[in-house]
Design an enzyme around this catalytic site. Structure first.
Site, PDB file in Angstrom:
ATOM      1  N   PRO A   1      25.413  30.327   2.345  1.00 57.47           N
ATOM      2  CA  PRO A   1      24.876  30.782   3.630  1.00 57.47           C
ATOM      3  C   PRO A   1      23.492  30.210   3.875  1.00 57.47           C
ATOM      4  O   PRO A   1      22.633  30.241   2.999  1.00 57.47           O
ATOM      5  CB  PRO A   1      24.828  32.308   3.466  1.00 57.47           C
ATOM      6  CG  PRO A   1      24.710  32.529   1.983  1.00 57.47           C
ATOM      7  CD  PRO A   1      25.482  31.417   1.356  1.00 57.47           C
TER       8      PRO A   1
ATOM      9  N   HIS B   1      17.624  32.173  -4.440  1.00 52.74           N
ATOM     10  CA  HIS B   1      17.388  32.056  -2.998  1.00 52.74           C
ATOM     11  C   HIS B   1      16.803  30.681  -2.654  1.00 52.74           C
ATOM     12  O   HIS B   1      15.909  30.563  -1.815  1.00 52.74           O
ATOM     13  CB  HIS B   1      16.445  33.170  -2.510  1.00 52.74           C
ATOM     14  CG  HIS B   1      16.733  33.635  -1.116  1.00 52.74           C
ATOM     15  ND1 HIS B   1      17.371  34.821  -0.841  1.00 52.74           N
ATOM     16  CD2 HIS B   1      16.480  33.077   0.089  1.00 52.74           C
ATOM     17  CE1 HIS B   1      17.483  34.974   0.476  1.00 52.74           C
ATOM     18  NE2 HIS B   1      16.948  33.914   1.056  1.00 52.74           N
TER      19      HIS B   1
ATOM     20  N   THR C   1      23.411  39.694  -0.239  1.00 57.45           N
ATOM     21  CA  THR C   1      22.184  39.117  -0.791  1.00 57.45           C
ATOM     22  C   THR C   1      21.276  40.240  -1.273  1.00 57.45           C
ATOM     23  O   THR C   1      20.944  41.143  -0.506  1.00 57.45           O
ATOM     24  CB  THR C   1      21.469  38.259   0.259  1.00 57.45           C
ATOM     25  OG1 THR C   1      22.291  37.129   0.571  1.00 57.45           O
ATOM     26  CG2 THR C   1      20.127  37.763  -0.252  1.00 57.45           C
TER      27      THR C   1
END
Length: 347
Positions: free
Chosen positions: A78, A232, A156
């Site tokens: 994503p 991340h 997340t």
């Protein structure tokens, strides 16, 4: 456009084409950006132990992820706001993933809606979700993803606050949808939000942002369907390990009870092979998709996926592996491995 020979070359093209603020947003990491560099550097410290005298005339790259057969263990992570990279944004990315026979994960901060992405045609798609303070927001997004035929939720869990990205500060970059609505601590998320999500959806839930054995065990105990080892994109806490460095710890803690995936720093088919050898069930790529999208739209994303596939196939052939299942820890050596010795009968 001159001939592109590897995935990294798309970044320079993207840097030239994009406004500085946009390029910096996609490319930069947190604070000193040590982890950003380490996500790549750590792969270079893993070497191959190739096997020979194997018939590699037929190589099968297919694998199964969450029950879905895909063409290769390379999927799309994503990434927020892809229309900043190219007007076709998430549309182009979804079409490219579908054409490649692999999975796209749609960000909940996308610049195209869930329904718009679904309208691009068939494909296996996951939906990424942040832990919103207002659970009604999360519930509505999950229901829309279900209706649109998405196959899993990727939660997340590494953003209780946003990391300090100094390039964005200098550029006065503002991402309006994100601040203050996100609350995700893994200890809270896994114990409360995974359980809550399980009450509102039958879709499998993967947690993204795990770097330690402790959190892997916590995730498994609370019923997740999969774990994504991620920092991340090095955009949150600087000086955390590269994801490839953290991978084995998480894989061992999961004890085979759920599949473990990896994102961060993957730029070569050799990187994919190394991750698989260390126990990953597949990898997700983020920045390579963004930069290739900026460079050449859907065709760029298709090319990145094909290049990584071709490189992985070549690495498998030269390592003596004819299927994903044949890739093992014995095919690599790391700088923390003990010296290997052969039985005396074979010396």
């Amino acid at each position: 456009m001159e001939e592109i020979t590897n995935v990294m070359e798309f970044e320079e093209i993207a840097r030239q084409k994009l406004p500085k603020m946009v390029y910096d947003y996609y490319a930069s990491g947190a604070e000193d950006q040590w982890t950003l560099k380490e996500n790549r550097n750590a792969f270079s410290r893993i070497l191959f132990r190739p096997r020979i005298l194997v018939d590699v005339s037929n190589i099968d790259l297919t694998t199964t992820v969450m029950g879905f057969k895909i063409s290769m263990p390379i999927m799309i992570a994503p990434t927020a706001m892809l229309k900043m990279a190219h007007p076709d944004g998430e549309y182009a990315t979804a079409r490219a993933a579908s054409a490649a026979g692999t999975i796209m994960t749609l960000s909940s901060l996308a610049t195209s809606s869930i329904e718009e992405v679904a309208s691009t045609g068939p494909g296996i798609r996951f939906f990424q979700l942040y832990v919103y303070k207002d659970r009604n927001v999360a519930a509505q997004l999950v229901r829309r993803a279900e209706r649109a035929g998405f196959k899993a939720i990727v939660l997340t869990v590494d953003t209780p606050r946003l990391g300090r990205r100094e390039a964005d500060i200098k550029n006065r970059f503002v991402c309006e949808p994100l601040p203050r609505r996100i609350q995700s601590l893994l200890s809270i998320c896994v114990q409360l939000d995974v359980k809550w999500l399980q009450t509102i959806t039958l879709l499998p839930i993967l947690v993204k942002g795990v770097l330690t054995a402790e959190d892997a065990k916590l995730a498994v105990q609370n019923g997740v369907a999969g774990i994504i080892v991620s920092n991340h994109g090095a955009r949150q806490l600087d000086y955390v390990p590269a994801t490839i460095t953290a991978l084995e710890e998480v894989v061992k803690a999961a004890e085979g009870r759920v599949p473990v995936f990896l994102d961060g720093g993957v730029r070569r088919g050799t990187d994919v092979f190394k991750a698989l050898a260390m126990g990953a069930s597949g990898v997700f790529i983020g920045r390579p998709v963004v930069f290739s999208l900026a460079a050449d739209g859907e065709a760029g994303v298709r090319k990145v996926l094909q290049m990584l596939r071709d490189e992985l196939e070549l690495t498998m052939a030269l390592s003596g592996c004819t299927s994903i299942e044949e890739i093992t820890r014995n095919h690599i050596i790391t700088d923390w491995d003990p010296p290997r010795s052969l039985p005396s009968s074979r010396l």
